[in-house]
Enzyme design. Structure first.
Site, short mmCIF file in Angstrom:
data_model
loop_
_atom_site.label_atom_id
_atom_site.label_comp_id
_atom_site.label_asym_id
_atom_site.label_seq_id
_atom_site.Cartn_x
_atom_site.Cartn_y
_atom_site.Cartn_z
CD GLU A 37 -5.40 -5.92 0.20
OE1 GLU A 37 -4.46 -5.56 -0.46
OE2 GLU A 37 -5.43 -6.62 1.23
CG PHE B 216 -0.31 0.60 2.54
CD1 PHE B 216 -0.33 1.63 2.84
CD2 PHE B 216 0.36 -0.47 3.53
CE1 PHE B 216 0.46 2.06 3.94
CE2 PHE B 216 0.85 -0.04 4.56
CZ PHE B 216 0.86 1.30 4.86
CD GLU C 55 8.24 -3.09 8.62
OE1 GLU C 55 7.48 -4.09 8.10
OE2 GLU C 55 8.70 -2.31 7.61
CE LYS D 41 -3.02 -8.30 -4.62
NZ LYS D 41 -3.56 -7.57 -3.52
CB SER E 156 4.66 -7.35 5.77
OG SER E 156 3.65 -8.44 5.28
CB CYS F 295 10.39 -0.51 2.82
SG CYS F 295 11.09 0.29 1.47
P1 NAD Z 1 1.53 -6.81 2.97
O1 NAD Z 1 2.45 -7.57 2.94
O2 NAD Z 1 0.13 -6.84 3.88
O3 NAD Z 1 0.80 -6.61 1.58
C1 NAD Z 1 1.68 -6.66 0.44
C2 NAD Z 1 0.53 -7.38 -0.74
O4 NAD Z 1 0.59 -8.77 -0.34
C3 NAD Z 1 -0.69 -6.67 -0.93
O5 NAD Z 1 -0.72 -6.51 -2.40
C4 NAD Z 1 -1.39 -7.83 -0.25
O6 NAD Z 1 -3.03 -7.52 -0.90
C5 NAD Z 1 -0.79 -8.98 -0.23
N1 NAD Z 1 -1.11 -9.67 0.85
C6 NAD Z 1 -1.38 -9.34 2.08
N2 NAD Z 1 -1.68 -10.49 2.94
C7 NAD Z 1 -1.53 -11.53 1.94
C8 NAD Z 1 -1.50 -13.03 2.36
N3 NAD Z 1 -2.14 -13.19 3.56
N4 NAD Z 1 -1.56 -13.81 1.38
C9 NAD Z 1 -1.03 -13.21 -0.09
N5 NAD Z 1 -1.14 -12.02 -0.28
C10 NAD Z 1 -1.25 -11.07 0.71
O7 NAD Z 1 2.18 -5.29 3.06
P2 NAD Z 1 1.53 -3.72 3.17
O8 NAD Z 1 1.02 -3.61 4.68
O9 NAD Z 1 0.88 -3.45 1.76
O10 NAD Z 1 3.23 -3.01 2.96
C11 NAD Z 1 3.84 -2.41 4.25
C12 NAD Z 1 4.94 -3.49 4.30
O11 NAD Z 1 5.60 -3.52 2.84
C13 NAD Z 1 5.85 -3.10 5.28
O12 NAD Z 1 6.37 -4.24 5.97
C14 NAD Z 1 7.01 -2.39 4.25
O13 NAD Z 1 8.22 -2.50 5.06
C15 NAD Z 1 7.17 -3.27 3.34
N6 NAD Z 1 7.75 -2.75 2.10
C16 NAD Z 1 9.01 -3.00 1.79
C17 NAD Z 1 9.56 -2.40 0.68
C18 NAD Z 1 10.86 -3.00 0.47
O14 NAD Z 1 11.45 -2.53 -0.69
N7 NAD Z 1 11.73 -3.80 1.09
C19 NAD Z 1 9.01 -1.58 -0.24
C20 NAD Z 1 7.74 -1.01 0.34
C21 NAD Z 1 7.05 -1.59 1.44
#
Ligand code: NAD
Length: 513
Positions: free
Chosen positions: A192, A165, A398, A189, A242, A297
């Site tokens: 959401e 997000f 985090e 994808k 994450s 991040c």
């Molecule tokens: P998230 O892991 O909750 O979601 C990321 C994606 O995974 C979304 O598209 C979501 O729909 C999908 N997703 C969520 N739960 C899922 C599941 N159980 N099974 C399958 N798919 C699932 O992350 P977020 O809250 O959207 O973003 C924040 C996180 O992203 C933080 O941990 C941040 O550090 C990380 N991030 C990392 C970087 C990097 O480059 N390392 C960059 C940006 C964000």
């Protein structure tokens, strides 16, 4: 010369109310699964619209479109693909104000931050405009008598990107720019929570001349993600999000035979040595800790004060906090917006209580900000927690919000051990005037991206982005040269144009001498 629209000339694909749908085979496709998710305006807390959640069949339809588009797209000349990449770049830039307003409406980030995100995404589009040079292979003449060997790089086919997000425009651009320039077709994808930017970008790509099926968007949740991970026609998956989900994506995707790069969460340390310029370090800590409400991040999560720098540094950071202007993105003076959801805001705020319970000192409590108390938006003021130790939850987790922690250590070695013992290894920074100390830090620290007097060392687009340890699962970092490697595979051709008269049978192993 390519004609492009003026800023704001294209209407956004998604109205302020209504639904966000899929983009398959070059047009909007309404969801049929009956499943949907809410999208909030974080600045008001109001439900703004819904997003369709894709079924397995809808993911199948997007993959079918991408698969059908692949043969013609990979056969499209490099110069034509480059021309289209330039057009995409120009259209994104021309429409950046409109795109930024979508980010503000759904993510909550203030316009300056949204425009900054788009600017960093544009760098990836510009990098992809150089695809003819990036795909050049090598050629070895006369490896044996009359025999030449050369390497070409070819696209993989249908590839997918699953994005978080916090950067709804930039992270998709990290992925699709190189992927499609290299000749792949793409399924996105998005998160959401803030999906409208993906549809607006899909419209811009179509306007730029990207053929139907080359770029598709499926909205949704785990159902869509799992369908992507299991789909036999998808060759590779890029993920940013994450750490628990990144690990899941990597393990599930590779088990299904796919190439996977999965970038996870972070806990970025900023080490401040006693010789550092205190004002410069405090400015950097505040900018990197609270920019985008800490939802980056590469945000600085913890400042590690070495020796006697702790007290003056905490005082300098504290003095800067009341000046940070917090407000909705519609306020032109706002520097920091709300968090993405109320649930996330409450989780972030909970670390203030656990910090105190576990022995830390709260120097500034974001719950005292008037917008936290009075607004229905998901606001939280800036918080500073001092005297944090490695066993506390506010260090172990985090937080991903505007809560900056300070740890105090006696020596440089202790500071480096903190970074190296941490399970994450995304970014880190050191603030010092000592070039030798900085060089030693760069040499021995276990993190993928290192800043020397630079708090957020996000690599420019012609390097690659990625952390170490639990911040990245996979072998290749994202975008830049490693992105080209990820989205292509090498083919080595050994070739001879002999005189048929010299042909004979030889059962021995091929020799070059
Ligand atoms: P998230 O892991 O909750 O979601 C990321 C994606 O995974 C979304 O598209 C979501 O729909 C999908 N997703 C969520 N739960 C899922 C599941 N159980 N099974 C399958 N798919 C699932 O992350 P977020 O809250 O959207 O973003 C924040 C996180 O992203 C933080 O941990 C941040 O550090 C990380 N991030 C990392 C970087 C990097 O480059 N390392 C960059 C940006 C964000």
């Amino acid at each position: 010369m390519t004609q492009v629209a003026e800023p704001g000339a294209s209407a956004p694909a998604t109205p302020v109310t209504g639904r966000v749908t899929h983009w398959i085979d070059g047009h909007l496709v309404e969801g049929t699964s009956g499943r949907e998710g809410p999208i909030y305006d974080p600045a008001t807390g109001r439900l703004a619209r819904h997003v369709d959640f894709a079924s397995v069949e809808e993911v199948d339809a997007a993959v079918a479109a991408a698969k059908a588009a692949f043969p013609a797209w990979r056969a499209t000349s490099l110069s034509k693909r480059t021309d289209i990449m330039f057009r995409i770049r120009n259209l994104v830039e021309a429409n950046r104000t409109e795109l930024a307003s979508l980010l503000t409406a759904e993510h909550g980030k203030v316009p300056s931050d949204a425009l900054g995100e788009i600017a960093r995404g544009l760098e990836n589009l510009e990098f992809a405009c150089g695809i003819p040079s990036l795909l050049k292979g090598g050629y070895s003449e006369q490896v044996s008598s009359g025999v030449d060997v050369y390497q070409i790089r070819q696209p993989l086919g249908v590839v997918a990107g699953i994005t978080p997000f916090n950067f709804p425009a930039m992270v998709p651009m990290w992925m699709f720019a190189t992927a499609i320039a290299a000749g792949n077709t793409f399924i996105l994808k998005p998160s959401e929570k803030d999906p409208s930017a993906s549809i607006f970008m899909a419209e811009l790509l179509a306007e730029a001349g990207v053929p139907a099926g080359v770029f598709n968007v499926v909205q949704g949740d785990k159902v869509a993600v799992d369908a992507i991970l299991q789909h036999p026609a998808i060759e590779a998956v890029s993920f940013v999000g994450s750490t628990p989900i990144a690990r899941y994506i990597y393990e599930t995707g590779t088990k299904a035979g796919k190439r996977v790069q999965a970038l996870g969460g972070a806990k970025n340390h900023m080490i401040v040595l006693p010789d550092a310029d205190i004002d410069m370090a405090a400015d950097a800590a505040v900018s990197a800790g609270f920019g985008s409400a800490g939802e980056r991040c590469m945000a600085i999560a913890t400042v590690v004060a070495v020796g006697d720098v702790g007290d003056p540094l905490v005082d300098a950071i504290k003095a800067r906090l009341p000046k940070i202007r917090i407000g909705p993105g519609t306020d032109p003076n706002a520097e920091m917006g709300p968090l993405v959801t109320g649930q996330h805001r409450d989780k972030v705020a909970s670390y203030l209580d656990s910090g105190v319970a576990q022995g830390a000192t709260v120097v500034a409590d974001g719950r005292e900000h008037p917008l936290f108390k009075e607004s229905d938006g998901f606001f939280l003021g800036v918080s500073l927690i001092d005297k944090v130790t490695p066993s506390m939850d506010c260090y172990r987790d985090e937080i991903f919000g505007p809560v900056l922690t300070v740890m105090r250590v006696k020596t440089y070695d202790e500071a480096v051990s903190l970074v190296n013992d941490n399970p994450y290894g995304n970014g880190t920074a050191i603030f010092t005037r000592d070039g030798g100390a900085a060089r030693q830090f760069q040499f021995e620290v276990n993190a993928g991206m290192v800043g020397v007097n630079v708090p957020i060392p996000v690599p420019v687009a012609y390097y690659s982005f990625g952390g170490w340890k639990n911040s990245l699962f996979g072998d290749l970092h994202m975008y830049g040269p490693e992105g080209v490697q990820f989205y292509t595979r090498a083919k080595i051709v050994t070739s001879r144009w002999p005189d048929p008269g010299t042909s004979k049978i030889d059962l021995g192993f091929p020799r070059t001498r």
